[in-house]
Design a protein around this motif. Structure first.
Motif, mmCIF file in Angstrom:
data_model
loop_
_atom_site.group_PDB
_atom_site.id
_atom_site.type_symbol
_atom_site.label_atom_id
_atom_site.label_comp_id
_atom_site.label_asym_id
_atom_site.label_seq_id
_atom_site.Cartn_x
_atom_site.Cartn_y
_atom_site.Cartn_z
ATOM 1 N N PRO A 39 0.693 -1.264 -0.095
ATOM 2 C CA PRO A 39 0.037 0.059 -0.110
ATOM 3 C C PRO A 39 0.949 1.121 -0.028
ATOM 4 O O PRO A 39 0.304 2.450 -0.195
ATOM 5 N N SER A 40 2.136 1.173 0.393
ATOM 6 C CA SER A 40 2.986 2.477 0.185
ATOM 7 C C SER A 40 4.354 2.167 -0.051
ATOM 8 O O SER A 40 4.898 1.599 0.754
ATOM 9 N N ILE A 41 4.608 2.332 -1.415
ATOM 10 C CA ILE A 41 5.954 2.389 -1.930
ATOM 11 C C ILE A 41 6.507 3.719 -2.246
ATOM 12 O O ILE A 41 5.854 4.503 -2.866
ATOM 13 N N GLY A 42 7.741 4.123 -2.011
ATOM 14 C CA GLY A 42 8.276 5.289 -2.191
ATOM 15 C C GLY A 42 7.980 6.607 -1.372
ATOM 16 O O GLY A 42 7.203 6.259 -0.350
ATOM 17 N N GLU A 43 7.940 7.663 -1.706
ATOM 18 C CA GLU A 43 7.440 8.883 -1.248
ATOM 19 C C GLU A 43 6.005 9.087 -0.861
ATOM 20 O O GLU A 43 5.348 9.647 0.099
ATOM 21 N N GLY A 44 5.261 8.789 -1.982
ATOM 22 C CA GLY A 44 3.732 9.289 -2.153
ATOM 23 C C GLY A 44 2.942 8.179 -2.028
ATOM 24 O O GLY A 44 3.564 6.932 -2.017
ATOM 25 N N PRO A 45 1.635 8.278 -1.876
ATOM 26 C CA PRO A 45 0.561 6.966 -1.887
ATOM 27 C C PRO A 45 0.882 6.390 -3.105
ATOM 28 O O PRO A 45 1.123 6.742 -4.498
ATOM 29 N N THR A 46 0.372 4.916 -3.001
ATOM 30 C CA THR A 46 0.731 4.054 -4.078
ATOM 31 C C THR A 46 -0.755 3.887 -4.867
ATOM 32 O O THR A 46 -1.873 3.775 -4.158
ATOM 33 N N VAL A 47 -0.812 4.033 -6.180
ATOM 34 C CA VAL A 47 -2.026 3.671 -6.997
ATOM 35 C C VAL A 47 -1.790 2.172 -7.500
ATOM 36 O O VAL A 47 -0.801 2.340 -8.535
ATOM 37 N N ASN A 48 -2.531 1.446 -7.418
ATOM 38 C CA ASN A 48 -2.222 0.243 -7.851
ATOM 39 C C ASN A 48 -3.119 -0.202 -9.218
ATOM 40 O O ASN A 48 -4.499 0.228 -9.098
ATOM 41 N N PHE A 49 -2.717 -0.650 -10.455
ATOM 42 C CA PHE A 49 -3.477 -1.098 -11.292
ATOM 43 C C PHE A 49 -3.087 -2.412 -11.933
ATOM 44 O O PHE A 49 -1.726 -2.771 -12.105
ATOM 45 N N VAL A 50 -4.023 -3.314 -11.804
ATOM 46 C CA VAL A 50 -3.965 -4.802 -11.789
ATOM 47 C C VAL A 50 -4.498 -5.238 -13.045
ATOM 48 O O VAL A 50 -5.830 -4.958 -13.845
ATOM 49 N N LEU A 51 -3.740 -6.003 -13.880
ATOM 50 C CA LEU A 51 -4.106 -6.502 -15.059
ATOM 51 C C LEU A 51 -4.060 -8.002 -14.904
ATOM 52 O O LEU A 51 -3.173 -8.694 -14.419
ATOM 53 N N TYR A 52 -5.242 -8.529 -15.131
ATOM 54 C CA TYR A 52 -5.419 -9.991 -14.594
ATOM 55 C C TYR A 52 -5.641 -10.713 -15.745
ATOM 56 O O TYR A 52 -6.931 -10.334 -16.515
#
Length: 567
Positions: A354-367
């Motif tokens: 949920p939190s990688i790097g400096e800012g909030p993480t936005v996840n995009f999932v291709l299933y």
């Protein structure tokens, strides 16, 4: 054996007469015999001086040293200014939008057209803080600076970045006039008109001016609605100059704000490929991102920065606690129910941080589902993608290939997914749905973000002032006061630039103010003391001071009682 009586005179030594012993002594005589000898005056003063010396050491040496070593430093904060910003009294935002009009007609006719159009715009406007200012460009808006003529006849200097829209009046001889065409990828509005529609100098209204005023008003109507919604929902920001919104509009804006991500200077985008089998095991994601997503991220760079990473996870199965897909005979596809979409992401096994790097993480999932469960769709709308508010998006890629699932997904195969992710990012970022021009929508978002950051930083200042007043036991270091002063300075700069129509600079200062306000409020030395109540201090000091204080207090009370008795 004969009994012996000690009182018998016959047992007395020779030459001595027996003495008679009293059988009992008086009670007063016994008490007087047990009392100590009377205290001398020198001894009395010596005892008093001893007790006084202990109290002098405690009061004039021990107490100051204790107060000095346990004192809490609290820097002075501008509480009155902080409260003024929190209550919305320090800044009344204004949004003067400069619209440059390029008109290949006589200057006098162009000025008259602008004045007529400006009057029509003012009559349509219900939000006095948000107003459109028409300026006349005497040259095309391609140089760094050009001389402009405002609708009231005065001339100003205006930079290209301060002009939010360029209106180009184009005379035509054929077709329906007047008509408009908004450029989708540039902030330009083309107005086609007939030369006969230029209003004469004596007229106060014209169809061309009315048409132009309505077109401009409609272009920025959603922006006015978003700003009004922001003022109505932000404490301390409600203004009497805002227009009213219908319940339907308020509900739609509430839904959009709930779905959108909280503003951050930097966002981290994670693109993940999940498959329940061994294929596909690779994807040409770098080329796809460069082709489909990089232009959009470049457009957003004026508002926020982005970092991107990708990952591939094979044998990614559904969560056992979630309902498995069902086969639908009508759709001829495997389906997921809408209520099961929230559990589609297997958070326990899928590596989605949920939190990688400096800012909030936005996840995009291709299933990519297994061929045995393909196609996989949403039952209610037969769609293959959905948005997760404030988290990211999911796209299901159904590969109908008789040869089996390919081991690598090409750029062309990723095109539908990238377009879906682009639309989802636009929604998560809070971009307005209208107008059709992307630069205009981004500039609208820039103004909304700047305003929301001003109010967010102001609210943080108000919360810090309340903590400062209600918790006098927490320390306040000098760096908190410095950050507070910098926050107020940045807020003032942002507010001034906002009212001056320099929205990019206002966003920069508002962003800096938000960072400084958060830094001051979440200072480590302050946060640690917030959860240390006075009862804990009593529990710490009482075992130490109790054994010392009790003898001193009892001795002082005893001596005071003795002195009162003597007097």
């Amino acid at each position: 054996m004969a009994s012996v009586n000690a009182s018998d005179a016959s047992l007395a030594p020779s030459g001595e007469q027996p003495t008679s012993q009293p059988s009992s002594m008086p009670l007063d005589a016994v008490r007087s015999a047990r009392q100590p000898p009377p205290e001398t005056k020198e001894g009395l003063w010596l005892r008093r001086l001893a007790i006084l010396s202990f109290w002098v050491v405690v009061v004039f040496l021990g107490l100051p040293v204790w107060l000095k070593t346990t004192a809490i430093y609290r820097a002075e904060l501008p509480l009155q200014d902080m409260a003024g910003w929190a209550e919305g009294k320090a800044c009344k935002p204004g949004f003067p939008l400069r619209i440059a009009v390029e008109a290949p007609i006589l200057p006098s006719d162009a000025r008259h057209l602008l004045r007529t159009t400006q009057h029509a715009l003012d009559d349509l406007n219900e939000f006095s803080a948000h107003h459109l200012r028409l300026i006349l460009a005497d040259s095309p808006l391609q140089s760094n600076s050009s001389q402009q003529i405002v609708s009231d006849g005065t001339s100003i200097r205006s930079n290209d970045e301060d002009v939010v829209l360029a209106v180009r009046l184009i005379p035509v001889e054929t077709g329906v006039t007047p008509r408009s065409h908004l450029q989708p990828y540039s902030p330009a509005l083309d107005i086609y008109y007939s030369p006969s529609q230029i209003p004469p100098q004596s007229s106060t209204a014209s169809p061309l001016a009315t048409f132009l005023a309505h077109e401009l008003h409609n272009l920025f109507s959603e922006e006015q609605a978003q700003l009004t919604h922001l003022f109505l929902t932000t404490p301390g920001a409600k203004s009497a100059n805002t227009k009213t919104l219908s319940p339907e509009t308020l509900a739609e804006l509430d839904r959009q704000s709930t779905k959108a991500l909280r503003y951050a200077p930097t966002y981290h985008l994670t693109f993940s490929l999940f498959s329940p089998t061994h294929a596909p095991s690779a994807w040409d994601i770098e080329a796809a991102l460069h082709a489909y997503l990089a232009p959009l991220l470049e457009s957003f760079s004026a508002i926020s920065n982005f970092t991107v990473d990708t990952q591939v996870q094979l044998y990614a199965t559904f969560s056992p606690s979630n309902r498995q897909p069902d086969y639908d005979e009508e759709l001829k596809a495997w389906t997921l129910r809408k209520e099961d979409l929230s559990g589609f992401i297997n958070a326990a096994e899928w590596p989605l941080s949920p939190s990688i790097g400096e800012g909030p993480t936005v996840n995009f999932v291709l299933y990519v589902p297994d061929q045995a469960q393909s196609p996989l769709l949403v039952k209610e709308n037969a769609g293959n993608s959905w948005l997760i508010p404030q988290w990211g998006g999911v796209h299901i890629m159904n590969l109908q290939d008789e040869a089996g699932t390919p081991s690598t997904l090409s750029v062309e195969a990723l095109a539908p997914a990238m377009q879906t992710f682009s639309n989802q990012l636009v929604s998560l970022f809070g971009l307005p749905q209208t107008p059709a021009s992307l630069p205009l929508r981004i500039s609208t978002l820039e103004r909304v973000r700047a305003t929301s950051l001003i109010y967010s930083a102001s609210s943080t200042l108000g919360a810090l002032a309340q903590v400062y007043r209600k918790l006098p036991s927490i320390p306040v270091p000098d760096k908190v006061a410095q950050s507070t002063h910098r926050t107020i300075a940045h807020l003032q700069q942002a507010c001034d630039l906002l009212r001056d129509g320099r929205f990019h600079g206002a966003l920069e200062y508002a962003r800096a103010a938000q960072v400084e306000a958060e830094k001051a409020f979440f200072e480590k030395s302050m946060v640690g003391q917030v959860y240390f109540p006075d009862e804990h201090k009593v529990a710490v000091y009482l075992p130490l001071l109790g054994p010392v204080a009790v003898p001193l207090i009892m001795a002082a009370l005893k001596e005071l009682k003795s002195a009162l008795k003597r007097s």
